[in-house]
Design a protein around this motif. Structure first.
Motif, PDB file in Angstrom:
ATOM      1  N   PHE A 191     -15.502  -1.635  -9.077  1.00  0.00           N
ATOM      2  CA  PHE A 191     -14.688  -1.248 -10.234  1.00  0.00           C
ATOM      3  C   PHE A 191     -14.583  -2.376 -11.254  1.00  0.00           C
ATOM      4  O   PHE A 191     -14.676  -2.148 -12.465  1.00  0.00           O
ATOM      5  N   ILE A 192     -14.387  -3.595 -10.795  1.00  0.00           N
ATOM      6  CA  ILE A 192     -14.185  -4.700 -11.740  1.00  0.00           C
ATOM      7  C   ILE A 192     -15.493  -5.211 -12.324  1.00  0.00           C
ATOM      8  O   ILE A 192     -15.489  -5.956 -13.318  1.00  0.00           O
ATOM      9  N   ASN A 193     -16.627  -4.808 -11.750  1.00  0.00           N
ATOM     10  CA  ASN A 193     -17.918  -5.283 -12.242  1.00  0.00           C
ATOM     11  C   ASN A 193     -18.204  -4.737 -13.638  1.00  0.00           C
ATOM     12  O   ASN A 193     -18.199  -3.523 -13.858  1.00  0.00           O
ATOM     13  N   ASN A 194     -18.455  -5.645 -14.584  1.00  0.00           N
ATOM     14  CA  ASN A 194     -18.783  -5.268 -15.967  1.00  0.00           C
ATOM     15  C   ASN A 194     -17.756  -4.326 -16.584  1.00  0.00           C
ATOM     16  O   ASN A 194     -18.100  -3.451 -17.386  1.00  0.00           O
ATOM     17  N   ASN A 195     -16.504  -4.481 -16.190  1.00  0.00           N
ATOM     18  CA  ASN A 195     -15.439  -3.600 -16.662  1.00  0.00           C
ATOM     19  C   ASN A 195     -14.532  -4.361 -17.634  1.00  0.00           C
ATOM     20  O   ASN A 195     -13.720  -5.186 -17.217  1.00  0.00           O
ATOM     21  N   PRO A 196     -14.656  -4.098 -18.930  1.00  0.00           N
ATOM     22  CA  PRO A 196     -13.858  -4.848 -19.911  1.00  0.00           C
ATOM     23  C   PRO A 196     -12.368  -4.543 -19.868  1.00  0.00           C
ATOM     24  O   PRO A 196     -11.584  -5.245 -20.508  1.00  0.00           O
ATOM     25  N   SER A 197     -11.947  -3.510 -19.107  1.00  0.00           N
ATOM     26  CA  SER A 197     -10.511  -3.232 -19.008  1.00  0.00           C
ATOM     27  C   SER A 197      -9.821  -4.194 -18.051  1.00  0.00           C
ATOM     28  O   SER A 197      -8.591  -4.277 -18.028  1.00  0.00           O
ATOM     29  N   ASN A 217       0.826  -1.204   0.000  1.00  0.00           N
ATOM     30  CA  ASN A 217       0.000   0.000   0.000  1.00  0.00           C
ATOM     31  C   ASN A 217       0.863   1.257   0.000  1.00  0.00           C
ATOM     32  O   ASN A 217       0.532   2.256  -0.644  1.00  0.00           O
ATOM     33  N   ALA A 218       1.980   1.200   0.729  1.00  0.00           N
ATOM     34  CA  ALA A 218       2.890   2.349   0.757  1.00  0.00           C
ATOM     35  C   ALA A 218       3.562   2.539  -0.600  1.00  0.00           C
ATOM     36  O   ALA A 218       3.792   3.676  -1.035  1.00  0.00           O
ATOM     37  N   VAL A 219       3.885   1.443  -1.267  1.00  0.00           N
ATOM     38  CA  VAL A 219       4.460   1.548  -2.614  1.00  0.00           C
ATOM     39  C   VAL A 219       3.461   2.224  -3.544  1.00  0.00           C
ATOM     40  O   VAL A 219       3.807   3.150  -4.291  1.00  0.00           O
ATOM     41  N   ALA A 220       2.205   1.773  -3.487  1.00  0.00           N
ATOM     42  CA  ALA A 220       1.169   2.373  -4.333  1.00  0.00           C
ATOM     43  C   ALA A 220       1.043   3.868  -4.059  1.00  0.00           C
ATOM     44  O   ALA A 220       0.929   4.684  -4.991  1.00  0.00           O
ATOM     45  N   LEU A 232      -9.207  -9.350  -4.619  1.00  0.00           N
ATOM     46  CA  LEU A 232      -9.590  -9.402  -3.209  1.00  0.00           C
ATOM     47  C   LEU A 232      -9.276  -8.046  -2.589  1.00  0.00           C
ATOM     48  O   LEU A 232      -8.146  -7.570  -2.660  1.00  0.00           O
ATOM     49  N   GLY A 233     -10.294  -7.431  -1.994  1.00  0.00           N
ATOM     50  CA  GLY A 233     -10.081  -6.124  -1.403  1.00  0.00           C
ATOM     51  C   GLY A 233     -11.349  -5.568  -0.816  1.00  0.00           C
ATOM     52  O   GLY A 233     -12.097  -6.289  -0.148  1.00  0.00           O
ATOM     53  N   ASN A 234     -11.634  -4.292  -1.093  1.00  0.00           N
ATOM     54  CA  ASN A 234     -12.817  -3.650  -0.530  1.00  0.00           C
ATOM     55  C   ASN A 234     -13.931  -3.554  -1.570  1.00  0.00           C
ATOM     56  O   ASN A 234     -13.767  -3.963  -2.726  1.00  0.00           O
ATOM     57  N   GLN A 235     -15.066  -2.993  -1.150  1.00  0.00           N
ATOM     58  CA  GLN A 235     -16.209  -2.912  -2.046  1.00  0.00           C
ATOM     59  C   GLN A 235     -15.922  -2.021  -3.250  1.00  0.00           C
ATOM     60  O   GLN A 235     -16.431  -2.264  -4.353  1.00  0.00           O
ATOM     61  N   VAL A 285      -6.874   0.141  -7.829  1.00  0.00           N
ATOM     62  CA  VAL A 285      -8.016   0.920  -8.305  1.00  0.00           C
ATOM     63  C   VAL A 285      -7.785   2.406  -8.064  1.00  0.00           C
ATOM     64  O   VAL A 285      -8.078   3.246  -8.921  1.00  0.00           O
ATOM     65  N   ASP A 286      -7.231   2.745  -6.915  1.00  0.00           N
ATOM     66  CA  ASP A 286      -6.933   4.150  -6.610  1.00  0.00           C
ATOM     67  C   ASP A 286      -5.984   4.739  -7.650  1.00  0.00           C
ATOM     68  O   ASP A 286      -6.157   5.880  -8.104  1.00  0.00           O
ATOM     69  N   LEU A 287      -4.976   3.951  -8.057  1.00  0.00           N
ATOM     70  CA  LEU A 287      -4.006   4.436  -9.041  1.00  0.00           C
ATOM     71  C   LEU A 287      -4.615   4.521 -10.435  1.00  0.00           C
ATOM     72  O   LEU A 287      -4.258   5.408 -11.218  1.00  0.00           O
ATOM     73  N   ILE A 288      -5.527   3.615 -10.752  1.00  0.00           N
ATOM     74  CA  ILE A 288      -6.213   3.684 -12.045  1.00  0.00           C
ATOM     75  C   ILE A 288      -7.073   4.939 -12.106  1.00  0.00           C
ATOM     76  O   ILE A 288      -7.053   5.687 -13.092  1.00  0.00           O
ATOM     77  N   GLU A 289      -7.830   5.178 -11.040  1.00  0.00           N
ATOM     78  CA  GLU A 289      -8.706   6.346 -11.016  1.00  0.00           C
ATOM     79  C   GLU A 289      -7.923   7.658 -10.999  1.00  0.00           C
ATOM     80  O   GLU A 289      -8.415   8.684 -11.476  1.00  0.00           O
ATOM     81  N   ALA A 290      -6.688   7.614 -10.490  1.00  0.00           N
ATOM     82  CA  ALA A 290      -5.833   8.808 -10.479  1.00  0.00           C
ATOM     83  C   ALA A 290      -5.131   9.018 -11.819  1.00  0.00           C
ATOM     84  O   ALA A 290      -4.412  10.012 -11.994  1.00  0.00           O
ATOM     85  N   GLY A 291      -5.315   8.075 -12.757  1.00  0.00           N
ATOM     86  CA  GLY A 291      -4.680   8.186 -14.056  1.00  0.00           C
ATOM     87  C   GLY A 291      -3.236   7.732 -14.091  1.00  0.00           C
ATOM     88  O   GLY A 291      -2.558   7.881 -15.106  1.00  0.00           O
TER      89      GLY A 291
END
Length: 437
Positions: free
Chosen positions: A274-280, A216-219, A266-269, A240-246
């Motif tokens: 984010f991964i639901n119905n997400n083709p990326s 988490n600290a690396v991220a 495996l993680g939080n909600q 996901v946080d890094l994806i949303e931050a671009g």
């Protein structure tokens, strides 16, 4: 058979279990929670049923000592409930590299029943295995009976996780929340380690990260990077946080360009949403994702894993405390070796320089070095010294690639806690690992 004809109750599913059966369930959030939370209720009528799991999230009722003659548990990766119940004598670890875990297990024994979680069928009748395909589809193909707990709360993911309901023997309709793990806050040591590693991560690199304070600290330290990619065994909330931050775009990847590749999530909600119905996002079979040869096809691949202790020659123990199994090898060797197969690839093993350990004689906790002259008796070597690249503590990075034993000793002592460096040097001389010139 129609969809309706395949739907069964929990009681009907449990009634299928017989003495001496071998049952396999999914990894982490892909575990069949309803089935596993209630399998103890049939303990009085079965004996010697083997349950094979990995990073189990179930409540562990069946792990109680009173049920040990009814159930054996074979784990690919121990979670806290298995560690706690290990003393009962009916739990054993399956040594494995994650990408070969399913294939090698099937070479040894075929499951009578596979039971796991999944998303609801879509309009075409296809179910997604959702949160994991580490070994799940391999087991489904070989199991005598396949039961899926379909659940509207589970994300519909893409990759090679799709299976039509006609190809499943039975379905159980459930409605529990997807098991989650809390975000582990980073401390000062984590942050320092994260900063050291971040200095060696460049724009356009592809990453493999795990869970915990250090990853988490690396991220958190990567927020100023650009166009990073993901090819990882585990999709995490921090990603996901890094994806949303671009920060993570996948644009520079040389394999599965623009896609976020993992073998389980495996993680939080927020992650599951984010991964639901997400083709990326591609959840692909672990035999492929974690194959070191496949990982090496990603130019600029970076693998980041953690350890419990490292000896002065570079041997890494990440899964046991002495001879007692603590977790598992998982994909550490897969990803560390795979990253070094890659063009411009790098691999990091991160750990704190010290730990607080209870002294068996005094009962008091005392600080000990996690960089040691030799591993504890019986300790499992998760990553051979031949495969170690860089080792990181809060005191710096030891570059071990291509070094001789003497160089390794000096570099590892340099990143040990200052309070232990003199003693480590003395012990290295006494063991004949270092000689005065």
């Amino acid at each position: 058979m129609s969809y309706k004809d395949k739907v069964i109750t929990l009681e009907q599913a449990l009634a299928m279990v017989k003495t001496d059966d071998v049952i396999v369930t999914g990894l982490g959030a892909a575990e069949a929670k309803l089935f596993m939370d209630n399998i103890h209720t049939i303990a009085d009528r079965v004996r010697n049923v083997t349950i094979t799991n990995c990073l189990s999230m179930a409540n562990g009722e069946f792990l109680k000592e009173e049920y040990k003659h009814s159930f054996n548990i074979d784990g690919w990766f121990f979670s806290p409930p298995l560690r706690k119940a290990f003393k009962n004598g009916n739990i054993s670890f399956i040594p494995n590299h994650l990408h070969l875990a399913g294939w090698k297990r099937l070479d040894h024994v075929k499951p009578n029943i596979y039971v796991g979680s999944a998303s609801m069928p879509d309009e075409h009748g296809f179910i997604s295995l959702s949160c994991s395909n580490t070994y799940e589809s391999q087991m489904i193909n070989e199991a005598a009976v396949v039961i899926l707990e379909i659940n509207p709360n589970y994300p519909r993911t893409f990759g090679d996780v799709e299976i039509h309901y006609r190809d499943v023997d039975y379905l159980m309709e459930t409605d529990y929340a997807v098991p989650s793990i809390p975000d582990v806050p980073s401390n000062g040591k984590d942050a320092k380690i994260g900063e050291y590693i971040a200095e060696h991560i460049h724009d356009g690199d592809t990453l493999q990260l795990g869970i915990g304070g250090i990853p988490n600290a690396v991220a958190a330290a990567l927020k100023d990077k650009k166009d990073l990619g993901i090819h990882t065994e585990m999709m995490t909330s921090g990603m996901v946080d890094l994806i949303e931050a671009g920060v993570i775009t996948g644009k520079k990847k040389t394999l599965h360009k623009g896609k976020h590749v993992a073998t389980f999530a495996l993680g939080n909600q927020k992650l599951y949403d984010f991964i639901n119905n997400n083709p990326s996002v591609m959840i692909l079979n672990g035999k492929y994702v974690n194959d070191p040869a496949i990982i090496g096809l990603n130019d600029n691949m970076v693998s980041i894993n953690t350890a419990l202790e490292v000896d002065l020659t570079g041997q890494v123990c990440s899964e046991s405390i002495g001879h007692i199994q603590f977790s598992g090898t998982g994909g550490q060797a897969d990803t560390a070796i795979g990253a070094q197969n890659a063009k411009n690839g790098r691999s990091f093993i991160a750990l704190y320089s010290t730990a607080m350990v209870r002294n068996p004689e005094t009962g008091e906790k005392e600080e000990v070095s996690k960089i040691v002259p030799f591993l504890k008796p019986g300790a499992i070597v998760s990553l051979s010294r031949n495969d170690v690249d860089m080792v990181v503590t809060e005191y710096g990075i030891a570059h071990l690639r291509g070094t001789n034993v003497r160089e390794r000793i000096l570099r590892l002592i340099a990143i040990a806690h200052p309070d232990f460096r003199e003693q480590l040097t003395k012990e290295a001389h006494e063991l004949g690992l270092l000689y005065d010139k």
